[in-house]
Design a protein around this motif. Structure first.
Motif, mmCIF file in Angstrom:
data_model
loop_
_atom_site.group_PDB
_atom_site.id
_atom_site.type_symbol
_atom_site.label_atom_id
_atom_site.label_comp_id
_atom_site.label_asym_id
_atom_site.label_seq_id
_atom_site.Cartn_x
_atom_site.Cartn_y
_atom_site.Cartn_z
ATOM 1 N N ALA A 91 60.549 24.066 -57.657
ATOM 2 C CA ALA A 91 60.510 22.606 -57.625
ATOM 3 C C ALA A 91 61.918 22.062 -57.837
ATOM 4 N N VAL A 92 62.052 20.768 -57.611
ATOM 5 C CA VAL A 92 63.240 20.057 -58.059
ATOM 6 C C VAL A 92 62.962 19.588 -59.490
ATOM 7 N N TYR A 93 63.864 19.907 -60.392
ATOM 8 C CA TYR A 93 63.702 19.568 -61.797
ATOM 9 C C TYR A 93 64.597 18.371 -62.133
ATOM 10 N N TYR A 94 63.982 17.389 -62.778
ATOM 11 C CA TYR A 94 64.667 16.148 -63.133
ATOM 12 C C TYR A 94 64.645 15.966 -64.651
ATOM 13 N N CYS A 95 65.742 15.484 -65.202
ATOM 14 C CA CYS A 95 65.694 15.085 -66.599
ATOM 15 C C CYS A 95 65.531 13.577 -66.680
ATOM 16 N N LYS A 96 64.927 13.157 -67.773
ATOM 17 C CA LYS A 96 64.650 11.751 -68.001
ATOM 18 C C LYS A 96 65.052 11.376 -69.408
ATOM 19 N N LEU A 97 65.661 10.215 -69.518
ATOM 20 C CA LEU A 97 66.022 9.647 -70.815
ATOM 21 C C LEU A 97 65.319 8.314 -70.935
ATOM 22 N N VAL A 98 64.726 8.072 -72.089
ATOM 23 C CA VAL A 98 64.030 6.808 -72.325
ATOM 24 C C VAL A 98 64.855 5.979 -73.303
ATOM 25 N N ARG A 99 65.297 4.823 -72.839
ATOM 26 C CA ARG A 99 66.176 3.966 -73.636
ATOM 27 C C ARG A 99 65.580 2.572 -73.664
ATOM 28 N N TYR A 100 65.147 2.137 -74.830
ATOM 29 C CA TYR A 100 64.583 0.804 -75.013
ATOM 30 C C TYR A 100 63.482 0.517 -73.991
#
Length: 115
Positions: A91-100
């Protein structure tokens, strides 16, 4: 604005290992929750693993026991150690950041696991 850059993807044989990295821009990194998601061809993006600002981790059932998420706040980096890889992990792997309450995504890194 937060920018995320993933790296570490590639081609690996089944049973092998890879470590993905995701570097985030800006400061305050240590206060944000982070995650790795993946999207296989023809499928929807799915959650792989998350890590909170306090270091609490969670995993999808499909990767629990094989993948490990971690973070280094001094380097603004989140990692995904992937062991015992299977062809279905391709798969294509994505990182995610949650900010406010806002999600920020990287552009992804491709992981291909051959049988």
């Amino acid at each position: 604005q937060v920018q995320l850059v993933e790296s570490g993807g590639g081609l690996v044989q089944a049973g092998g290992s890879l470590r993905l990295s995701c570097v985030a821009s800006g400061n305050m990194f240590r206060f944000y929750n982070l995650g790795w998601h993946r999207q296989a061809p023809g499928k929807q993006r799915e959650l792989v693993a998350t890590i909170t600002s306090g270091g609490t981790t969670s995993y999808a059932d499909s990767v629990r026991g094989r993948f490990t998420i971690s973070r280094d706040n001094a380097k603004n980096t989140v990692y995904l150690q992937m062991n015992s890889l299977k062809p279905e992990d391709t798969a294509v792997y994505y990182c995610k950041l949650v900010r406010y309450g806002t999600d920020y995504w990287g552009k992804g890194t491709l992981v291909t696991v051959s049988s």
